[in-house]
Design a protein around this motif. Sequence first.
Motif, PDB file in Angstrom:
ATOM      1  N   ALA A 173      38.457  38.294  32.203  1.00  0.00           N
ATOM      2  CA  ALA A 173      38.277  39.720  32.988  1.00  0.00           C
ATOM      3  C   ALA A 173      38.881  39.424  34.405  1.00  0.00           C
ATOM      4  N   ASP A 174      38.635  38.409  35.103  1.00  0.00           N
ATOM      5  CA  ASP A 174      39.259  37.768  36.205  1.00  0.00           C
ATOM      6  C   ASP A 174      40.623  37.650  36.279  1.00  0.00           C
ATOM      7  N   VAL A 175      41.029  36.978  35.183  1.00  0.00           N
ATOM      8  CA  VAL A 175      42.580  36.652  34.777  1.00  0.00           C
ATOM      9  C   VAL A 175      43.415  37.904  34.709  1.00  0.00           C
ATOM     10  N   ALA A 177      42.545  40.996  35.599  1.00  0.00           N
ATOM     11  CA  ALA A 177      42.515  41.879  36.854  1.00  0.00           C
ATOM     12  C   ALA A 177      43.700  41.178  38.072  1.00  0.00           C
ATOM     13  N   ALA A 178      43.749  40.019  37.918  1.00  0.00           N
ATOM     14  CA  ALA A 178      44.786  39.139  38.904  1.00  0.00           C
ATOM     15  C   ALA A 178      46.304  39.561  38.434  1.00  0.00           C
ATOM     16  N   VAL A 179      46.347  39.395  37.032  1.00  0.00           N
ATOM     17  CA  VAL A 179      47.630  39.636  36.556  1.00  0.00           C
ATOM     18  C   VAL A 179      48.234  41.006  36.002  1.00  0.00           C
ATOM     19  N   GLY A 180      47.173  41.888  35.831  1.00  0.00           N
ATOM     20  CA  GLY A 180      47.437  43.393  35.622  1.00  0.00           C
ATOM     21  C   GLY A 180      47.549  43.614  34.178  1.00  0.00           C
ATOM     22  N   ILE A 181      47.072  42.731  33.304  1.00  0.00           N
ATOM     23  CA  ILE A 181      46.950  42.866  31.865  1.00  0.00           C
ATOM     24  C   ILE A 181      45.624  43.339  31.498  1.00  0.00           C
ATOM     25  N   SER A 182      45.570  43.598  30.198  1.00  0.00           N
ATOM     26  CA  SER A 182      44.306  43.903  29.455  1.00  0.00           C
ATOM     27  C   SER A 182      43.463  42.783  29.188  1.00  0.00           C
TER      28      SER A 182
END
Length: 211
Positions: A173-175, A177-182
Amino acid sequence: MSNTFSVLIVEDDFHVGRLHAGYVDAVPGFHALPPAPTAAEGLKVITAQRPDLVLLDVYLPDASGLDLLRTIDTDAMMLSAASDPESLRKAMRRGALAYLIKPFSAEVLATRLRGYARYRRVLSETGTVTQDRLESAWQALHPNSPTAGAKSNSATEIAVLAALATRGDQSAADVAAAVGISRTTAQRYLSSLADDGAIAITLRYGTTGRP
């Protein structure tokens, strides 16, 4: 999708069958069923147990493995000493996902199995399959193909690695949110990177909703 892929080896040489079963069991996420020594026995096991993947020899005492390949509706790879062009073409025409010419090392088979796991993971996601997703599945099955390098150079994968570089201990979930992907897409990229040995994945206990 099961966390462990069951694999049936159809091989008439007892020692080779056990050797290849050991190769399979050494790859995380894979489990080898007892090898079948004939095409007839292989078909019986396939019908009864529905393995995820079948590893077929061409030379079997009662039939050609290529003929068995034509009759089964199961993912299959050929493992054989048969190296003539006609056998290779026939295997591809009949749906073999890969063809390994004996003898081969444990790591060669492990690479194919890890690619198969990625292939299954990519095509297990819900929704319409895009061309990019199809290419990812194809590249997973063919890690040495000329287009396979595109996977490691994708913008999304680079962004995932960059996000991890800022703080190593992060959830999917952190990744995402940071990248802007599901979150699902983030999990797929993280699993693929873990398969390649680029990162390590661990379970996080004591929290909810953030594996």
